[in-house]
Design a protein around this motif. Structure first.
Motif, PDB file in Angstrom:
ATOM      1  N   VAL A 290       0.859  -1.183   0.000  1.00 55.24           N
ATOM      2  CA  VAL A 290       0.000   0.000   0.000  1.00 55.24           C
ATOM      3  C   VAL A 290       0.895   1.233   0.000  1.00 55.24           C
ATOM      4  O   VAL A 290       1.841   1.327   0.789  1.00 55.24           O
ATOM      5  CB  VAL A 290      -0.935   0.022   1.232  1.00 55.24           C
ATOM      6  CG1 VAL A 290      -1.823   1.256   1.194  1.00 55.24           C
ATOM      7  CG2 VAL A 290      -1.779  -1.243   1.285  1.00 55.24           C
ATOM      8  N   GLU A 291       0.583   2.160  -0.863  1.00 54.00           N
ATOM      9  CA  GLU A 291       1.374   3.399  -0.959  1.00 54.00           C
ATOM     10  C   GLU A 291       0.611   4.539  -0.303  1.00 54.00           C
ATOM     11  O   GLU A 291      -0.602   4.686  -0.494  1.00 54.00           O
ATOM     12  CB  GLU A 291       1.658   3.720  -2.430  1.00 54.00           C
ATOM     13  CG  GLU A 291       2.566   4.929  -2.628  1.00 54.00           C
ATOM     14  CD  GLU A 291       2.878   5.170  -4.082  1.00 54.00           C
ATOM     15  OE1 GLU A 291       2.648   6.306  -4.554  1.00 54.00           O
ATOM     16  OE2 GLU A 291       3.336   4.220  -4.759  1.00 54.00           O
ATOM     17  N   MET A 292       1.344   5.331   0.496  1.00 53.71           N
ATOM     18  CA  MET A 292       0.727   6.450   1.215  1.00 53.71           C
ATOM     19  C   MET A 292       1.754   7.558   1.399  1.00 53.71           C
ATOM     20  O   MET A 292       2.967   7.328   1.279  1.00 53.71           O
ATOM     21  CB  MET A 292       0.204   5.976   2.577  1.00 53.71           C
ATOM     22  CG  MET A 292       1.295   5.500   3.516  1.00 53.71           C
ATOM     23  SD  MET A 292       0.684   4.524   4.917  1.00 53.71           S
ATOM     24  CE  MET A 292       0.652   2.885   4.175  1.00 53.71           C
ATOM     25  N   ALA A 293       1.274   8.734   1.690  1.00 52.97           N
ATOM     26  CA  ALA A 293       2.155   9.881   1.937  1.00 52.97           C
ATOM     27  C   ALA A 293       1.826  10.455   3.304  1.00 52.97           C
ATOM     28  O   ALA A 293       0.670  10.464   3.731  1.00 52.97           O
ATOM     29  CB  ALA A 293       1.986  10.944   0.854  1.00 52.97           C
ATOM     30  N   GLY A 294       2.889  10.937   4.013  1.00 55.11           N
ATOM     31  CA  GLY A 294       2.680  11.516   5.327  1.00 55.11           C
ATOM     32  C   GLY A 294       3.993  11.671   6.070  1.00 55.11           C
ATOM     33  O   GLY A 294       5.071  11.709   5.453  1.00 55.11           O
ATOM     34  N   THR A 295       3.918  11.695   7.415  1.00 56.67           N
ATOM     35  CA  THR A 295       5.114  11.914   8.234  1.00 56.67           C
ATOM     36  C   THR A 295       5.134  10.922   9.394  1.00 56.67           C
ATOM     37  O   THR A 295       4.078  10.500   9.899  1.00 56.67           O
ATOM     38  CB  THR A 295       5.135  13.340   8.798  1.00 56.67           C
ATOM     39  OG1 THR A 295       3.930  13.573   9.534  1.00 56.67           O
ATOM     40  CG2 THR A 295       5.258  14.375   7.685  1.00 56.67           C
ATOM     41  N   TYR A 296       6.355  10.558   9.794  1.00 48.39           N
ATOM     42  CA  TYR A 296       6.539   9.695  10.962  1.00 48.39           C
ATOM     43  C   TYR A 296       6.397  10.512  12.250  1.00 48.39           C
ATOM     44  O   TYR A 296       6.794  11.693  12.313  1.00 48.39           O
ATOM     45  CB  TYR A 296       7.924   9.055  10.940  1.00 48.39           C
ATOM     46  CG  TYR A 296       8.051   7.828  10.055  1.00 48.39           C
ATOM     47  CD1 TYR A 296       7.401   6.644  10.378  1.00 48.39           C
ATOM     48  CD2 TYR A 296       8.841   7.868   8.908  1.00 48.39           C
ATOM     49  CE1 TYR A 296       7.538   5.518   9.571  1.00 48.39           C
ATOM     50  CE2 TYR A 296       8.985   6.741   8.106  1.00 48.39           C
ATOM     51  CZ  TYR A 296       8.322   5.562   8.441  1.00 48.39           C
ATOM     52  OH  TYR A 296       8.451   4.457   7.652  1.00 48.39           O
ATOM     53  N   LEU A 297       5.858   9.846  13.292  1.00 47.40           N
ATOM     54  CA  LEU A 297       5.834  10.420  14.640  1.00 47.40           C
ATOM     55  C   LEU A 297       6.944   9.743  15.426  1.00 47.40           C
ATOM     56  O   LEU A 297       6.725   8.824  16.210  1.00 47.40           O
ATOM     57  CB  LEU A 297       4.469  10.200  15.286  1.00 47.40           C
ATOM     58  CG  LEU A 297       3.253  10.726  14.503  1.00 47.40           C
ATOM     59  CD1 LEU A 297       1.965  10.420  15.238  1.00 47.40           C
ATOM     60  CD2 LEU A 297       3.385  12.209  14.236  1.00 47.40           C
ATOM     61  N   ALA A 298       8.188  10.224  15.203  1.00 46.31           N
ATOM     62  CA  ALA A 298       9.363   9.541  15.738  1.00 46.31           C
ATOM     63  C   ALA A 298       9.396   9.527  17.257  1.00 46.31           C
ATOM     64  O   ALA A 298      10.006   8.633  17.861  1.00 46.31           O
ATOM     65  CB  ALA A 298      10.634  10.196  15.195  1.00 46.31           C
TER      66      ALA A 298
END
Length: 320
Positions: free
Chosen positions: A77-85
């Motif tokens: 599955v392809e998605m865009a966003g940001t990690y919550l490191a």
């Protein structure tokens, strides 16, 4: 069929009941093994169909991680966003290639607002320092990225108490409670690729092997065991009938033998001392069952063809 009348006695009805129960247990175990085979077949099929399939867009199917989709296991599955490191967690006691280590979980917030747990890979456990939890963990990329991850179902709760920053299983409801985030709790993602790619990342596990296991052969064996219980029951019944017939034959032969020593009125007419004959008769009467089998007459062997002497006699008789 009168000779099989003993089958209706309490003893043999009980034996048959135990036979039925034993066969049913075998059938249950056979079905259980078959269900395990079917589960392996399903898992192998998901690997074959989905692991290397083209990615699908999360934007087109936003429910992929929030609701169960067992038929899409391992689908990319392809998605865009940001990690919550800052919400990173380690799953401890995860061996790989003979080494103990951790799996690195990081929540991922998509551009549509969904939050999904991503397994970024495996890191080796540190040794020699009791305070250390793992070797240096590569940090996830910062800022917005394009992520491709494979769908995997969440794991069950092991019941073990978590320690700070670590958990014992990928139990998604537990992770949501620990992080306080509104995470998808049906499936998580196993990272396949990140763009832009970071300088270093946790180790990516190899493609799962397709394991067919021995469950089919075990199932067949249990079916055979179920049948063998009935075979053993009927064989035992047939043996009892045969032994009863031999006992009756032996009794008739003994009766014929000892009757020659007495006339119709029961008077002894033998030439041997009567006391000896009586002792012999008492000895047979008192003989244990395992001893009586020794004196049972053996049935004559059936010959497939007459002997040469018998053929010669038959020819002479025919000529005469």
């Amino acid at each position: 069929m009168k000779k099989y009348g003993f089958l209706f006695s309490g003893k043999w009805i009980g034996i048959f009941a135990l036979t039925v129960v034993a066969s049913l247990i075998c059938l249950y175990l056979a079905q259980w093994q078959m269900s395990r085979k079917e589960a392996l077949d399903f898992s192998n099929e998901r690997i074959s169909l989905n692991y290397d399939a083209d990615p699908i867009l999360l934007a087109d199917s936003p429910e992929l991680f929030s609701s169960p989709h067992p038929d899409l296991r391992w689908q990319q599955v392809e998605m865009a966003g940001t990690y919550l490191a800052d919400q990173q967690l380690l799953v401890r006691n995860r061996p790989y290639n003979g080494l103990n280590g951790y799996e690195v979980l990081v929540p991922f917030r998509t551009n549509t607002g969904q939050m999904i747990v991503i397994n970024r890979g495996w890191v080796e456990a540190a040794f020699g320092d009791a305070a250390a939890t793992a070797t240096p963990i590569p940090q996830p990329p910062t800022g917005e990225i394009t992520l491709t991850a494979r769908i995997v179902e969440g794991e069950i709760d092991t019941g073990a108490s978590p320690v700070k920053g670590q958990i014992t299983s990928i139990d998604l409801p537990e992770i949501a409670e620990l992080t306080g985030l509104d995470l998808a709790t049906a499936n998580y993602g196993v990272m396949a690729s990140e763009s832009p790619a970071p300088a270093s990342a946790p180790v990516q596990r190899d493609k799962p092997e397709q394991d067919y296991g021995p469950n089919l052969s075990y199932s067949v064996q249990w079916y055979c065991f179920a049948l063998m219980f009935y075979v053993a029951f009927f064989w035992s019944a047939r043996q009892k009938v045969r032994n009863d017939e031999l006992d009756a034959q032996l009794a008739a032969e003994l009766d014929a033998y000892y009757s020659q020593f007495y006339d119709a009125e029961g008077n002894y007419i033998g030439e041997v001392d009567e006391e000896i004959i009586r002792r012999r008769m008492e000895f047979v009467d008192d003989m244990p069952a395992h001893m009586k089998s020794i004196v049972r007459p053996k049935p004559p062997k059936k010959r497939s063809r007459p002997t040469d002497e018998e053929e010669e006699d038959a020819l002479v008789d025919k000529l005469l």
